[in-house]
Design a protein around this motif. Structure first.
Motif, PDB file in Angstrom:
ATOM      1  N   LYS A   3       0.815  -1.215   0.000  1.00 11.21           N
ATOM      2  CA  LYS A   3       0.000   0.000   0.000  1.00 11.21           C
ATOM      3  C   LYS A   3       0.852   1.269   0.000  1.00 11.21           C
ATOM      4  O   LYS A   3       0.329   2.352  -0.215  1.00 11.21           O
ATOM      5  N   ARG A   5       2.852   3.987  -1.473  1.00  5.17           N
ATOM      6  CA  ARG A   5       2.988   4.500  -2.843  1.00  5.17           C
ATOM      7  C   ARG A   5       4.238   5.344  -3.040  1.00  5.17           C
ATOM      8  O   ARG A   5       4.620   5.632  -4.163  1.00  5.17           O
ATOM      9  N   SER A  91      -3.085  18.984   0.522  1.00 10.94           N
ATOM     10  CA  SER A  91      -4.143  18.851  -0.480  1.00 10.94           C
ATOM     11  C   SER A  91      -3.598  19.010  -1.894  1.00 10.94           C
ATOM     12  O   SER A  91      -3.936  18.241  -2.794  1.00 10.94           O
ATOM     13  N   LEU A  95      -2.126  14.439  -0.764  1.00  8.57           N
ATOM     14  CA  LEU A  95      -1.920  13.721   0.499  1.00  8.57           C
ATOM     15  C   LEU A  95      -3.162  13.910   1.361  1.00  8.57           C
ATOM     16  O   LEU A  95      -3.166  14.628   2.349  1.00  8.57           O
ATOM     17  N   ARG A  96      -4.241  13.244   0.964  1.00  6.85           N
ATOM     18  CA  ARG A  96      -5.544  13.491   1.576  1.00  6.85           C
ATOM     19  C   ARG A  96      -6.066  12.359   2.458  1.00  6.85           C
ATOM     20  O   ARG A  96      -7.194  12.420   2.913  1.00  6.85           O
ATOM     21  N   GLY A  97      -5.273  11.326   2.681  1.00  6.29           N
ATOM     22  CA  GLY A  97      -5.741  10.216   3.507  1.00  6.29           C
ATOM     23  C   GLY A  97      -6.061  10.660   4.924  1.00  6.29           C
ATOM     24  O   GLY A  97      -5.365  11.502   5.496  1.00  6.29           O
ATOM     25  N   ALA A  98      -7.133  10.116   5.488  1.00  3.01           N
ATOM     26  CA  ALA A  98      -7.586  10.528   6.819  1.00  3.01           C
ATOM     27  C   ALA A  98      -6.508  10.309   7.891  1.00  3.01           C
ATOM     28  O   ALA A  98      -6.280  11.179   8.730  1.00  3.01           O
ATOM     29  N   PHE A  99      -5.849   9.148   7.861  1.00  3.08           N
ATOM     30  CA  PHE A  99      -4.812   8.870   8.854  1.00  3.08           C
ATOM     31  C   PHE A  99      -3.659   9.853   8.718  1.00  3.08           C
ATOM     32  O   PHE A  99      -3.182  10.418   9.706  1.00  3.08           O
ATOM     33  N   LEU A 100      -3.209  10.088   7.486  1.00  3.69           N
ATOM     34  CA  LEU A 100      -2.103  11.009   7.254  1.00  3.69           C
ATOM     35  C   LEU A 100      -2.482  12.420   7.680  1.00  3.69           C
ATOM     36  O   LEU A 100      -1.675  13.132   8.285  1.00  3.69           O
ATOM     37  N   GLN A 101      -3.708  12.835   7.415  1.00  2.00           N
ATOM     38  CA  GLN A 101      -4.174  14.159   7.835  1.00  2.00           C
ATOM     39  C   GLN A 101      -4.132  14.296   9.364  1.00  2.00           C
ATOM     40  O   GLN A 101      -3.665  15.309   9.890  1.00  2.00           O
TER      41      GLN A 101
END
Length: 111
Positions: A3, A5, A91, A95-101
């Motif tokens: 997963k 990237r 954004s 890089l919009r993943g919830a965990f990363l945010q």
């Protein structure tokens, strides 16, 4: 692992300036631990890290501080620091993943 990237490595230096590093504090602080490059000063571990990336064909992107000088933003009305600069950078770069945010917000707003 499949997963992942890509890996972004913040260079911690300006491309056109001589490197200046944060000093360590004996028995207190080795290096500023959230800076990626400070984790890569150990040659064998650095080699292992890049070998891992190569084995799994994970692209690595090295970013100097010239690219991202300061993500700090200030509200024009009340002069308080905002999270808008970090949010815009993430954004804009997908890089919009919830965990990363959540992780980024915790890091940049914890102090």
């Amino acid at each position: 692992v499949k997963k992942i990237r890509g890996v972004f490595i913040m260079g911690g230096v300006y491309a056109d300036d001589e490197p200046v590093t944060m000093p360590s504090l004996p028995k207190v602080l080795n290096r500023f631990s959230s800076a990626t490059m400070n984790q890569l000063y150990h040659p064998e571990h650095t080699a292992a890290f890049f070998a891992f990336l190569a084995k799994w064909k994970i692209p690595a992107f090295v970013i100097t501080n010239n690219v991202v000088k300061d993500l700090a933003t200030v509200d024009a009305d009340n002069k308080e620091k905002t999270y808008n600069g970090v949010d815009t950078f993430m954004s804009t770069n997908g890089l919009r993943g919830a965990f990363l945010q959540k992780f980024a917000k915790a890091h940049y707003t914890s102090i």
